[in-house]
Design an enzyme around this catalytic site. Sequence first.
Site, PDB file in Angstrom:
ATOM      1  N   GLU A  65       0.806  -1.225   0.000  1.00  0.00           N
ATOM      2  CA  GLU A  65       0.000   0.000   0.000  1.00  0.00           C
ATOM      3  C   GLU A  65       0.844   1.282   0.000  1.00  0.00           C
ATOM      4  O   GLU A  65       0.309   2.383  -0.166  1.00  0.00           O
ATOM      5  CB  GLU A  65      -0.943   0.009   1.204  1.00  0.00           C
ATOM      6  CG  GLU A  65      -2.057  -1.017   1.128  1.00  0.00           C
ATOM      7  CD  GLU A  65      -1.626  -2.445   1.436  1.00  0.00           C
ATOM      8  OE1 GLU A  65      -2.256  -3.373   0.889  1.00  0.00           O
ATOM      9  OE2 GLU A  65      -0.660  -2.643   2.202  1.00  0.00           O
ATOM     10  N   VAL A  85       8.496  -3.461   5.728  1.00  0.00           N
ATOM     11  CA  VAL A  85       9.267  -4.684   5.934  1.00  0.00           C
ATOM     12  C   VAL A  85       8.589  -5.799   5.154  1.00  0.00           C
ATOM     13  O   VAL A  85       7.387  -6.027   5.310  1.00  0.00           O
ATOM     14  CB  VAL A  85       9.313  -5.087   7.428  1.00  0.00           C
ATOM     15  CG1 VAL A  85      10.162  -6.331   7.612  1.00  0.00           C
ATOM     16  CG2 VAL A  85       9.822  -3.955   8.287  1.00  0.00           C
ATOM     17  N   ILE A  86       9.371  -6.467   4.325  1.00  0.00           N
ATOM     18  CA  ILE A  86       8.870  -7.624   3.583  1.00  0.00           C
ATOM     19  C   ILE A  86       9.831  -8.769   3.878  1.00  0.00           C
ATOM     20  O   ILE A  86      11.028  -8.668   3.586  1.00  0.00           O
ATOM     21  CB  ILE A  86       8.806  -7.340   2.066  1.00  0.00           C
ATOM     22  CG1 ILE A  86       8.059  -6.031   1.784  1.00  0.00           C
ATOM     23  CG2 ILE A  86       8.137  -8.512   1.343  1.00  0.00           C
ATOM     24  CD1 ILE A  86       8.222  -5.504   0.373  1.00  0.00           C
ATOM     25  N   ILE A  87       9.311  -9.826   4.478  1.00  0.00           N
ATOM     26  CA  ILE A  87      10.144 -10.965   4.859  1.00  0.00           C
ATOM     27  C   ILE A  87       9.761 -12.172   4.006  1.00  0.00           C
ATOM     28  O   ILE A  87       8.579 -12.513   3.887  1.00  0.00           O
ATOM     29  CB  ILE A  87      10.014 -11.271   6.365  1.00  0.00           C
ATOM     30  CG1 ILE A  87      10.518 -10.057   7.167  1.00  0.00           C
ATOM     31  CG2 ILE A  87      10.794 -12.533   6.730  1.00  0.00           C
ATOM     32  CD1 ILE A  87      10.393 -10.182   8.662  1.00  0.00           C
ATOM     33  N   HIS A  93       4.860 -14.765  -3.038  1.00  0.00           N
ATOM     34  CA  HIS A  93       4.273 -13.514  -2.555  1.00  0.00           C
ATOM     35  C   HIS A  93       5.346 -12.466  -2.262  1.00  0.00           C
ATOM     36  O   HIS A  93       5.196 -11.287  -2.594  1.00  0.00           O
ATOM     37  CB  HIS A  93       3.436 -13.810  -1.301  1.00  0.00           C
ATOM     38  CG  HIS A  93       2.742 -12.623  -0.737  1.00  0.00           C
ATOM     39  ND1 HIS A  93       3.213 -11.942   0.365  1.00  0.00           N
ATOM     40  CD2 HIS A  93       1.609 -11.991  -1.118  1.00  0.00           C
ATOM     41  CE1 HIS A  93       2.396 -10.942   0.637  1.00  0.00           C
ATOM     42  NE2 HIS A  93       1.418 -10.950  -0.241  1.00  0.00           N
ATOM     43  N   PHE A 118      13.835   5.646   0.522  1.00  0.00           N
ATOM     44  CA  PHE A 118      13.400   4.253   0.406  1.00  0.00           C
ATOM     45  C   PHE A 118      13.857   3.472   1.629  1.00  0.00           C
ATOM     46  O   PHE A 118      15.028   3.115   1.754  1.00  0.00           O
ATOM     47  CB  PHE A 118      13.970   3.635  -0.877  1.00  0.00           C
ATOM     48  CG  PHE A 118      13.416   2.284  -1.197  1.00  0.00           C
ATOM     49  CD1 PHE A 118      12.195   2.162  -1.839  1.00  0.00           C
ATOM     50  CD2 PHE A 118      14.112   1.139  -0.868  1.00  0.00           C
ATOM     51  CE1 PHE A 118      11.677   0.907  -2.152  1.00  0.00           C
ATOM     52  CE2 PHE A 118      13.610  -0.119  -1.173  1.00  0.00           C
ATOM     53  CZ  PHE A 118      12.389  -0.233  -1.814  1.00  0.00           C
TER      54      PHE A 118
END
Length: 166
Positions: A65, A85-87, A93, A118
């Site tokens: 988002e 945070v993307i783990i 995904h 960023f």
Amino acid sequence: MSSRTTLGLSAPDLSGLDGSGLKVAVVAAQWHGTVMTGLLDGALRGLVDSGVHDPAVIRVPGSFELPVACASLADHFDALVALGVIIRGGTPHFDYVCDAATRGITDVAVRTKTPIGFGILTCDDEAQALDRAGLEGSHEDKGYEAAQAAIATLTALSTALASGPS
């Protein structure tokens, strides 16, 4: 700079930035609360250290988002800081969200000519994220770095544009 702030290896020295009078928003995802607390605190420290007072903080559900929020805010602020945070998990995904967030934020920055720091961590596991979150014991403070990068970019562009073509 806070004693807790540790910059990444070979990070540029951005001390001495003057962001006084700038209107800045931090757009932060909510997934991975502990890591996000560190990133958000670091970004706010980075802005204060740059002379930015009272930045707006906008929370969105996740990193996916962030681009739409940044697009909606870009015309109302001098600079933005995007934090998330993307783990990695066991499905694709991770790749889709990383790609969408990165491309989306890049598109917003280029299209609106608004600097966006960023601060999205893309990590293989939670330990990597915690190590970069600017928390006590972390080795890096990516929220701080993202905030300083946004102000440094805006300052560099403002200086270049004020001096006119050479």
